[in-house]
Design a protein around this motif. Structure first.
Motif, PDB file in Angstrom:
ATOM      1  N   THR A  34       0.851  -1.177   0.000  1.00  0.00           N
ATOM      2  CA  THR A  34       0.000   0.000   0.000  1.00  0.00           C
ATOM      3  C   THR A  34       0.889   1.229   0.000  1.00  0.00           C
ATOM      4  N   LEU A  35       0.683   2.040  -1.001  1.00  0.00           N
ATOM      5  CA  LEU A  35       1.524   3.216  -1.145  1.00  0.00           C
ATOM      6  C   LEU A  35       0.889   4.382  -0.403  1.00  0.00           C
ATOM      7  N   PRO A  36       1.695   5.229   0.201  1.00  0.00           N
ATOM      8  CA  PRO A  36       1.118   6.364   0.925  1.00  0.00           C
ATOM      9  C   PRO A  36       0.364   7.280  -0.034  1.00  0.00           C
ATOM     10  N   PRO A  37      -0.798   7.791   0.386  1.00  0.00           N
ATOM     11  CA  PRO A  37      -1.609   8.595  -0.536  1.00  0.00           C
ATOM     12  C   PRO A  37      -0.921   9.892  -0.958  1.00  0.00           C
ATOM     13  N   ASP A  38       0.028  10.366  -0.158  1.00  0.00           N
ATOM     14  CA  ASP A  38       0.661  11.641  -0.515  1.00  0.00           C
ATOM     15  C   ASP A  38       1.988  11.440  -1.239  1.00  0.00           C
ATOM     16  N   ARG A  39       2.158  10.266  -1.854  1.00  0.00           N
ATOM     17  CA  ARG A  39       3.410  10.031  -2.572  1.00  0.00           C
ATOM     18  C   ARG A  39       3.554  11.022  -3.721  1.00  0.00           C
ATOM     19  N   ARG A  40       4.804  11.321  -4.020  1.00  0.00           N
ATOM     20  CA  ARG A  40       5.064  12.411  -4.947  1.00  0.00           C
ATOM     21  C   ARG A  40       5.164  11.922  -6.381  1.00  0.00           C
ATOM     22  N   GLY A  41       5.150  12.870  -7.262  1.00  0.00           N
ATOM     23  CA  GLY A  41       5.318  12.577  -8.674  1.00  0.00           C
ATOM     24  C   GLY A  41       5.744  13.840  -9.383  1.00  0.00           C
ATOM     25  N   VAL A  42       5.936  13.711 -10.671  1.00  0.00           N
ATOM     26  CA  VAL A  42       6.255  14.874 -11.488  1.00  0.00           C
ATOM     27  C   VAL A  42       5.385  14.804 -12.735  1.00  0.00           C
ATOM     28  N   LEU A  43       4.782  15.933 -13.060  1.00  0.00           N
ATOM     29  CA  LEU A  43       4.030  16.016 -14.306  1.00  0.00           C
ATOM     30  C   LEU A  43       4.905  16.720 -15.331  1.00  0.00           C
TER      31      LEU A  43
END
Lengths: 297, 376, 412
Positions: A34-43
């Protein structure tokens, strides 16, 4: 006599096979962390990227790779070839000219996509990969044995290997600047990007933002967010003005890359039950045959 | 006393707000900006300021600042000096492509908002719905510069900081200082277009009339015109004529002209058509007294022809207020005193009065009720 | 299990011209290994970021594991099925497997970037990884193989411990130790034999799972969810042909009589096993409708057809023929075809089918990669020759059997 053993051979073959055949239909990894809901990303908005390649320079600097002078990166002749990230450059930008309109070429930055369910992580023989809470897929240099199975597994063909090194060759790939992130800094490429073609944020918010952009400017964007669903989703997401396959993106399904192989693995190894059962079966056969022979004697 | 002061302030601010409202081009109601029914000061529930919800105020280029030095973003090792942005030239250029909103995409009434009032000067920020300041600047500028210059060299706008090591010293000397103003665009009088319509392949477009008579602004037809439409990167000084960005043949005309019915020959003809002349088309000569009016001043929405009775529009006219001299006849002292209908029977001003109605011995044109001439 | 053996160390001249040739090949491999250790993998291979696995994994490991299947298939038929007549071929098969797996392990050591971390999978587990399973199983199975081989060592040395000089005083304790070891092994051998078969089935199939994760990078002719099953079935079918081929060559080489009777009996199993493999391979192709790729006439389709025709269809027909089963030479040819087929299949799976989406040029192994693979095989052959000359591996049918295990040895 020979028929018995032939039949039992067939039996074991089918037994072993049926375990494998049973699973791949619902090809999902057995356990999804289960991944944390606030995991980051880049658009990555490729319609905004101007191909200045500052991200390449910043990335090398942040990872102590030979970077050279920043003005070297103004050289646009590199766009003549389609490059790939390697052990000396963890990210690169490729240019795709638009036929009939040379004013707006599309520039595509390539780096590790940081999959939600990474194939490299599933494949790694020693479990050297980790999906960090930040969303980064990172690699532990102390564990790696250099087998390069991650490179075979990666659907985006990202991990690179230091083939020239005799001692301690490393798997090289974008680490989402995890060290910088832990220090509260932005990834180096995001920080330097002049036009903010790279938007750093929570993955969920980035997806909302991407769809909002498409909705607001339907003429500017091709109606798809690459990475939203590909191989079960990736932390890095892309927007583009054209069909993604024209821009060097791969057509990938939405099933996570490790799905089939993991379900087979867990089918064979379901809590060691099949191997133990098989062991017991063989033991039984052996015992029976021995007794029968003794009886014949 | 306090109450009075408060009342005055409230009134003044209300009036000024009303004035601002009048300058707006778009329809505006509460829900345009607010997402909830009853916004309060603490919770204004404002919607995101995004380009699509454009509420625009138009200002002339000369209203804005001449130049702005964009030195709001500073980092440790800046490669470049701040950009010296020639606001005036750029706003003049923007006149053709949507005015202030070309850049000030969120442009509500009141003072013009600068970029940094909405765009945070911090890339690591909570609200990622809009780009940060650096990104906003670059995205805004590059949209046109990419198209115009075909390259994205930093030196187009930036001067290098001298302390940064450079391959050539010459680069450091380079600075970009656009000054002056955008040359006024000359307007053509008549344009002709070829069309594939067989019964009338020539479309004559009276460009001047559309502006002077019909009162259109440039931007009503020239929507989102880009620099590159006229200029090429090689020579900014030279420009080719502005072509209209038209999606389909009738797209631009259909707002005013009926393009679906049987009125094709209104624009299409076999030869060049003369311009619009009110007398020829309607029998009513507007050139004498009504020439200064723009069409829309009479032809309001739902126009169904005018009452030929002057009083239907000019209700305030009395012998005292009507300056007869305008018509080319300055009435003498005796006739000035008369009521209009004494001479103009049944107030029909089209029929010339006859002297013999009152005078037995006098007849037109030997005698006049005054002298010829006009007064201003 | 290996109790009543009539195997003897073969007495022959070790160094023949062929052996000298093999030694030169093996020495070349040693030089390449040195170059790889000093200058890195990049200096001797054509591997790249687009093609991370090449000849060494495809042939040395992939095919190496498959071709060592003779060990567990023979163990299964001789011990688990308890077919007395096959006991004579157990030891040569075991030795082939042992050397084969040693060769696989050394190839892995050379191929992985950090060979000194080869032990990492023992303590760092990743149950999701097919490679982890292969690695662990191969490591354990290799150990099991050495344990299975131990009785042959004890048999050779019990009563023969004859250390020179002052070490003489150790002769008796060592002899004693060997006897205890032998007795211990004798009682626990069943455990190891079954373990060997289970472990083999597991990693032979997992070797097929390896490439599944490569997903669309794999050519659809080979990429199938039943790849592990196909790998297992092909391992089953290649086990006996390996034994047959190896028996034929060693008989030729050492000028021994062909054990035609045992070999023919063994060969009768190959046809059905190969048939099952063939059925699954064709069935898979039909169900997934991948036969459309056969009409493309690309490198991949050609290789697939060669693999199918020469590796399966022709030998299948041969093994089903009565006259072939009676002729040692025909059996040798048929077995070689099966071996070629499986080797080709592994090569195809790991190299030909692997199409990286972004690449400048198709991978082709470098001369050094070829030389190392050939050199390692030469090494294996040399070791086999040495082992059968040192240890009692090959049985002689004409030799009169011994009634008890140690009695004769005491006399010798």
């Amino acid at each position: 006599m020979s028929t018995i053993s032939r039949r039992s051979f067939i039996k074991t073959g089918i037994a072993a096979g049926s375990v494998m055949l049973a699973s791949p239909k619902d090809a999902r990894p057995a356990e999804v962390k289960t991944l944390p809901p606030d995991r980051r990303g880049v658009l990555v908005d490729t319609t905004v990227c101007i191909g200045c390649r500052r991200c390449e320079w910043a990335c090398k600097n942040a990872h102590s790779l030979p970077a050279g002078d920043i003005t070297d990166y103004d050289d646009e002749s590199v766009f003549a070839n389609k490059r790939r990230p390697d052990d000396k450059a963890l990210t690169i930008v490729n240019r795709y000219e638009k036929i009939g309109d040379e004013r707006f070429p599309t520039n595509v930055k390539i780096q590790c996509m940081h999959c939600e369910q990474p194939a490299c992580l599933s494949a790694c023989i020693v479990g050297a990969f980790k999906k960090d809470d930040t969303g980064a897929v990172v690699w532990d240099t102390d564990k790696c044995i250099g087998c390069r199975y991650c490179m075979v597994a990666c659907p985006f063909q990202i991990p690179a290997f230091e083939y020239e090194k005799a001692l301690d060759p490393k798997i090289m790939k974008c680490d989402f600047c995890i060290d910088r992130q832990k220090n509260g800094e932005l990834p180096a490429c995001v920080e330097i990007c002049p036009a903010e073609a790279l938007t750093f944020g929570k993955r969920s918010e980035l997806i909302t933002l991407a769809h909002r952009k498409i909705e607001l400017f339907p003429e500017r964007y091709y109606n798809k967010v690459y990475g939203e669903a590909e191989v079960g989703g990736t932390s890095w997401l892309y927007l583009a003005s054209r069909e993604f396959m024209e821009l060097g993106f791969l057509k990938l399904g939405t099933n996570p890359a490790p799905g089939v192989s993991e379900s087979i693995q867990h089918g064979i190894f379901a809590y060691f039950v099949p191997p133990i059962a098989f062991y017991a079966l063989l033991g039984g056969v052996m015992w029976l045959n021995k007794n029968r022979n003794r009886g014949e004697e | 006393m306090k109450k009075l002061l408060l009342f005055i302030i409230a009134t003044v601010s209300f009036i000024s707000a009303q004035n601002n409202m009048r300058r707006m081009s778009a329809d505006l109601n509460c829900s345009t900006c607010h997402s909830c029914e009853n916004p309060t000061k603490s919770n204004p529930c404002l919607k995101e300021c995004l380009r699509h919800e454009i509420i625009t105020v138009h200002n002339s280029p000369s209203d804005g600042p001449e130049n702005i030095i964009l030195n709001f973003i500073k980092t440790k090792n800046d490669l470049f000096k701040p950009v010296n942005f020639s606001h005036k030239v750029h706003s003049e250029m923007a006149e053709m492509s949507g005015g202030c909103t070309t850049c000030h995409h969120y442009n509500p009434p009141g003072d013009i908002l600068s970029c940094r009032e909405c765009h945070e000067n911090d890339r690591a920020r909570k609200d990622i719905s809009k780009p940060d300041l650096k990104g906003a600047y670059h995205q805004q500028c590059l949209n046109c510069h990419r198209e115009l210059e075909l390259n994205t060299e930093c030196e187009s706008c930036h001067a290098y900081n001298s302390q940064v090591s450079l391959k050539s010293k010459a680069d450091a000397q380079k600075t970009f200082k656009p000054t002056g103003s955008h040359k006024t665009v000359t307007r053509p009088a008549v344009l002709t277009y070829k069309s594939s319509y067989q019964k009338g392949s020539v479309v004559t477009f009276h460009h001047k009339d559309h502006i002077d008579l019909f009162g259109l602004n440039c931007t009503q037809c020239h929507t989102s015109q880009n620099c590159g439409d006229c200029h090429t990167a090689k020579s900014l000084k030279e420009a080719k004529p502005v072509a209209v960005n038209k999606n389909s043949d009738h797209a631009l005309c259909k707002d005013c002209h009926d393009v679906k019915g049987n009125s094709c020959n209104k624009c299409h003809a076999e030869n060049v058509k003369p311009g619009f002349e009110h007398k020829r088309s309607t029998g009513f000569d507007v050139s004498r007294f009504h020439g200064d009016l723009r069409c829309t001043q009479c032809h309001t929405k739902g126009f169904k022809g005018l009452d030929p009775n002057c009083f239907s529009c000019h209700q305030g006219w009395t012998p005292e207020t009507f300056r007869h001299g305008k018509t080319g006849l300055i009435l003498d002292e005796i006739h000035v005193e008369l009521d209009c209908e004494n001479c103009h029977k049944e107030l029909n001003f089209r029929i010339k009065p006859d002297c013999s109605d009152c005078h037995d011995d006098k007849s037109f044109p030997e005698f006049l009720p005054g002298k010829k001439g006009t007064i201003k | 299990m290996s109790g009543h053996s009539n195997a003897y160390p073969i007495k022959a001249k070790f160094l023949t011209p062929t052996v000298w040739g093999l030694i030169i090949l093996a020495a070349t491999a040693v030089l390449i290994v040195l170059a790889r250790l000093i200058f890195g993998i990049g200096s001797v291979t054509n591997l790249s970021n687009s093609t991370p696995w090449g000849l060494w994994i495809g042939v040395d490991v992939g095919a190496g594991v498959a071709l060592a299947a003779g060990g567990f298939t023979t163990a299964a038929i001789a011990h688990i099925m308890n077919r007395e007549e096959f006991h004579s071929i157990v030891r040569p098969a075991l030795l082939t497997a042992l050397l084969g797996y040693t060769f696989v392990a050394s190839s892995v050591m050379i191929d992985i970037g950090r060979w000194y971390y080869i032990w990492h999978p023992l303590i760092m587990w990743n149950g999701n990884s097919a490679l982890f399973e292969v690695g662990i199983c191969v490591m354990i199975y290799l150990t099991v193989l050495y344990i299975e081989f131990l009785p042959i060592v004890t048999e050779r040395f019990i009563g023969h411990v004859n250390l020179p000089g002052f070490l003489k005083m150790l002769n008796r304790p060592i002899d004693k130790f060997l006897r205890i070891l032998d007795r211990g092994l004798n009682t626990t051998m069943s455990f190891f034999i079954i373990a060997g078969v289970v472990l083999s089935c597991l990693h032979q199939s997992s070797l097929g799972t390896l490439m599944i994760i490569a997903g669309p990078k794999m050519h659809p002719l080979w990429q199938t969810p039943i790849l592990p099953l196909l790998f297992l079935l092909s391992a089953f079918s290649v086990g006996f042909p390996m034994v047959i081929m190896e028996a034929y060559i060693s008989a030729k080489s050492f000028k021994l009589r062909h054990e035609t009777e045992v070999i023919s009996k063994l060969a009768r199993f190959v046809g059905p096993l190969l048939g099952i493999y063939f059925a699954f391979k064709i069935g898979d192709m039909v169900i997934r409708e991948t036969f459309v790729y056969l009409t493309e006439f690309t490198l991949a389709s050609t290789m697939f057809v060669i693999e199918l025709l020469f590796g399966i269809i022709i030998p299948l027909r041969m093994f089903l023929s009565r006259s072939v089963l009676k002729s040692p030479l025909a059996l040798f040819i048929a077995s070689s075809l099966v071996i070629f087929g499986v080797l080709f299949n592994r090569f195809n799976n790991f190299i030909i089918a692997y199409n990286p989406p972004f690449t400048d040029a198709r991978y082709f192994p470098s001369i050094y990669e070829f030389l190392l693979t050939i050199g390692f095989i030469a090494f294996e052959v040399l070791l086999y020759r040495a082992c059968v000359m040192i240890f009692p591996v090959v049985s002689k049918e004409d030799h009169q059997g011994r009634s008890t295990k140690y009695a004769i040895r005491w006399k010798v």
